[in-house]
Design an enzyme around this catalytic site. Structure first.
Site, PDB file in Angstrom:
ATOM      1  N   SER A  41       0.981  -1.055  -0.092  1.00  0.00           N
ATOM      2  CA  SER A  41       0.320  -0.060  -0.066  1.00  0.00           C
ATOM      3  C   SER A  41       0.768   1.404  -0.049  1.00  0.00           C
ATOM      4  O   SER A  41       0.620   2.488  -0.167  1.00  0.00           O
ATOM      5  CB  SER A  41      -0.591   0.305   1.467  1.00  0.00           C
ATOM      6  OG  SER A  41      -0.286  -0.579   2.786  1.00  0.00           O
ATOM      7  N   ASP A 327      -3.232   7.608   7.989  1.00  0.00           N
ATOM      8  CA  ASP A 327      -4.347   6.686   8.750  1.00  0.00           C
ATOM      9  C   ASP A 327      -3.017   5.658  10.684  1.00  0.00           C
ATOM     10  O   ASP A 327      -2.104   6.177  10.318  1.00  0.00           O
ATOM     11  CB  ASP A 327      -4.206   5.802   7.985  1.00  0.00           C
ATOM     12  CG  ASP A 327      -4.084   4.878   7.239  1.00  0.00           C
ATOM     13  OD1 ASP A 327      -2.856   5.167   6.978  1.00  0.00           O
ATOM     14  OD2 ASP A 327      -4.752   4.495   6.055  1.00  0.00           O
ATOM     15  N   HIS A 330      -0.661   3.937   7.331  1.00  0.00           N
ATOM     16  CA  HIS A 330       0.472   5.309   5.952  1.00  0.00           C
ATOM     17  C   HIS A 330       0.583   6.401   6.425  1.00  0.00           C
ATOM     18  O   HIS A 330      -0.061   7.001   7.696  1.00  0.00           O
ATOM     19  CB  HIS A 330      -0.780   4.808   5.247  1.00  0.00           C
ATOM     20  CG  HIS A 330      -1.079   3.474   4.903  1.00  0.00           C
ATOM     21  ND1 HIS A 330      -2.562   2.777   5.451  1.00  0.00           N
ATOM     22  CD2 HIS A 330      -0.494   2.583   3.910  1.00  0.00           C
ATOM     23  CE1 HIS A 330      -2.153   2.271   5.055  1.00  0.00           C
ATOM     24  NE2 HIS A 330      -1.417   1.316   3.869  1.00  0.00           N
TER      25      HIS A 330
END
Ligand SMILES: *[C@@H]1O[C@H](CO)[C@@H](O)[C@H](O)[C@H]1NC(C)=O
Ligand SMILES: *[C@@H]1O[C@H](CO)[C@@H](O)[C@H](O)[C@H]1NC(C)=O
Length: 362
Positions: A41, A327, A330
């Protein structure tokens, strides 16, 4: 003599102009034509939008600082490392493979991004929720075959040898391990677990070499124990020491794999980024790097905004530039941008044996 001198003089000028034209062409030819991105991600630019998975970011507040303010599938308030790397090379960010492959006129020569949120070195990590790293390499082998068909074998090999292969993988494996039960850890001690990851990684990097990769940027694992999600598990909200130690071990072992490969294959060049050492600087000395909040996520709910993910109903912070984390897992765009600058133009011990600018100029 008159006319003759004029003629030879203008010939000389033409020859000079031709030489400088060739020199210009040579500089352009030596630069990087494309970036092929693999990983999780931290570099996903929309592949997971095309999957049936819980691991998605194609909704607000993700993307609130992205051009147009829209959620693209990036796990960030804005751009991520893959975007900044492309930007620094003067290229457009490589498009997601699953968007390209569904179009009839896919052009793979401008770069492809295979990264998928949730993926790890191990194909058991988030199995069925992402494109595993093994699967990403399999997709890339399709791209490789397509380039060989469209450009010809030699031209494709030369194109790929000048391209950058950027890889960011390993965080999810270590996060999963850190969150596993004490019994599971007893059966599989952390050193043994990291060794098994490195064993797989070695094969995966060799596969990419066999498929033409010659310039590898390897972004190591960051201090994942300091992500809001793992901090939140500790009563004192401290960084998870075990996960951070595993990241250090993993990065060190990945460096040994890459230096071994480049000794064996003199045409392989790499730049390894120690994301752990680089990011810990921001956490240890926030003010020196322009950060005010290094523990809590900007977007999320609950303690450290890390109990619940960033969704349209979550709280988000007003200043995204002074938070390290967007978040619960991340980095913010600000963090990704600062890290990318260090990886591109920095020096050891953060990026070695050469930085990305030097790698791109080989
Ligand atoms: C997953 O990895 C294991 C061990 O490396 C391998 O035996 C297996 O074939 C892999 N599975 C897939 C679906 O790639
Ligand atoms: C947000 O944070 C950045 C980085 O610390 C700082 O430069 C900026 O002034 C802050 N903006 C506001 C509105 O406080």
């Amino acid at each position: 003599m008159g006319a003759n001198t004029v003629a030879s003089c203008s010939l000389a000028i033409v020859a000079f102009m031709a030489a400088s034209f060739l020199a210009t062409v040579a500089v352009v030819a030596a630069s990087v034509p494309a970036v092929y991105v693999f990983g999780d991600s931290l570099a996903d630019v929309g592949n997971n939008n095309h999957l049936l998975t819980l691991l998605k970011a194609d909704f607000s507040h993700n993307g609130m600082d992205y051009p147009g303010g829209k959620a693209t599938g990036r796990f960030s308030n804005g751009k991520n490392s893959a975007d900044f790397l492309a930007e620094k090379l003067g290229l457009a960010s490589s498009p997601p493979y699953l968007a390209l492959s569904s179009s009839s006129s896919a052009n793979y020569a401008n770069g492809v991004n295979f990264a998928s949120g949730g993926s790890g070195v191990s194909n058991a990590t988030n199995k069925d929720q992402c494109i595993t790293f093994d699967k990403q390499i399999q997709y890339y082998s399709v791209v490789y075959a397509s380039l060989a068909r469209s450009l010809g074998q030699d031209q494709a090999a030369s194109h790929l040898a000048r391209s950058i292969f950027a890889i960011t993988i390993g965080s999810n494996d270590i996060i999963h391990y850190a969150k596993s039960s004490a019994a599971a850890k007893l059966r599989n001690p952390s050193q043994q677990f990291v060794d098994s990851l490195i064993q797989s990684l070695k094969g995966q990097l060799q596969s990419l070499y066999n498929l033409g990769a010659r310039k590898v940027v390897f972004l190591g694992v960051g201090p994942v124990g300091c992500t809001p999600s793992l901090r939140e598990l500790s009563s004192t909200k401290d960084c998870g020491a075990e996960a951070n130690a595993m990241a250090v071990q993993y990065n060190k072992a990945a460096e040994a794999v890459l230096s071994g490969m480049s000794a064996q294959h003199p045409d392989l060049h790499y730049a390894l980024f120690d994301s752990s050492a680089a990011l810990l600087r921001y956490i240890d000395q926030p003010a020196a790097y322009g950060f005010a909040e290094v523990k809590a996520a900007c977007c999320g709910l609950g303690d450290l905004h890390a109990k619940i993910a960033c969704t349209p109903i979550s709280h988000y912070c007003s200043n995204r530039s002074d938070h390290v984390f967007w978040d619960f897992y991340h980095p913010t765009e600000a963090t990704a941008q600062k890290l990318s600058s260090t990886a591109f133009d920095g020096s050891p011990p953060f990026i070695f044996p050469i930085n990305i600018r030097q790698l791109s100029e080989i």
